[in-house]
Design an enzyme around this catalytic site. Sequence first.
Site, mmCIF file in Angstrom:
data_model
loop_
_atom_site.group_PDB
_atom_site.id
_atom_site.type_symbol
_atom_site.label_atom_id
_atom_site.label_comp_id
_atom_site.label_asym_id
_atom_site.label_seq_id
_atom_site.Cartn_x
_atom_site.Cartn_y
_atom_site.Cartn_z
ATOM 1 N N TYR A 67 52.508 42.508 50.933
ATOM 2 C CA TYR A 67 52.009 42.681 49.660
ATOM 3 C C TYR A 67 51.068 44.045 49.335
ATOM 4 O O TYR A 67 51.387 44.692 48.572
ATOM 5 C CB TYR A 67 50.784 41.481 49.163
ATOM 6 C CG TYR A 67 50.293 41.649 47.983
ATOM 7 C CD1 TYR A 67 51.118 40.899 46.750
ATOM 8 C CD2 TYR A 67 49.001 41.875 47.712
ATOM 9 C CE1 TYR A 67 50.684 40.887 45.608
ATOM 10 C CE2 TYR A 67 48.553 41.837 46.333
ATOM 11 C CZ TYR A 67 49.269 41.271 45.541
ATOM 12 O OH TYR A 67 48.660 41.194 44.052
ATOM 13 N N LYS A 97 52.784 46.980 46.970
ATOM 14 C CA LYS A 97 51.746 47.243 45.773
ATOM 15 C C LYS A 97 51.372 48.999 46.018
ATOM 16 O O LYS A 97 51.403 49.551 44.831
ATOM 17 C CB LYS A 97 50.449 46.534 45.826
ATOM 18 C CG LYS A 97 50.614 45.026 45.600
ATOM 19 C CD LYS A 97 51.228 45.082 44.192
ATOM 20 C CE LYS A 97 51.315 43.579 43.475
ATOM 21 N NZ LYS A 97 51.763 43.365 42.137
#
Length: 295
Positions: free
Chosen positions: A156, A160
């Site tokens: 993640y 991001k």
Amino acid sequence: MRIDLSDRVAIVTGAGGGLGAAHAIALGRRGARVVVADMNAEAAAAVSDQIVAAGGEALACGVSVTDQAGVQAMCDEVMARWGRIDILINNAGVLRDRTFAKMDLDDFRLVLDVHLMGSVNCTKAVWEIMRAQNYGRIVFTTSSSGLYGSFGQANYSAAKMGLVGLMQTLALEGERYGIRVNCLAPSAATGMTNDLYSPELLAGLDASLVSPAVVVLASDQAPNRAVLLAGAGSFEQAHVTMTRGVFLDAGDATAEALLDRLDEVAHREGESIPARGEEQHRYEMGVRAAQRVDA
């Protein structure tokens, strides 16, 4: 100054619930015609109906952002119906949290495919439309996990922070065409975060408290290349900075010399925010030239 989006068409991905739904509803309240995109077609339809019931215009699209052909078909449908696409809010996401040692690489790829490549797919589908109309507002959903790290979220976090890099370059490429590209790092109670925080903390993180930032980033007055953070009614901005560093002449440029001065390299007084990537080597060559003159 009131923000009026009544002449604008906005696509919000992952808008069947949580942050995406809050963003779609907020844009609809400002007059935007909203495309509610979500892989759950029923959820998308429910949010679309809510916007219409409030007096707005909306179109529900059941599509996964990982489906490039499906995304393109959605944009074709929007253009046939409304003739333009002004705003893209890349919000769709998924979590597969686990420490890196235990993480399956398929889960790593999935998170990259949804967050990073899903945003690429949607942005690519609207890019030429926005260039041709000399207007566009694109928002990528980054995260403090990407900006600062978060235990158990290597996949993640990588996705991001990748979106921040994507924003930096597309903001430069789109500027001459009236396209402004920004990032939003939200803190909100959603289906993705309910297992991460305590009930007490979640109570103050209503998704609707983030959406004012989306309205600003979708507006005519939007900044360009900003990373806004939002949650619980608080708004901040993150920056990628460069310190002034130190100069080591050729005879002194050893690993040991650098190790001894790492604290000076990291010192933040006088740090800057480069406007472009090439400013790093321009700065370094400028320091080198100045040192030679002083010598």
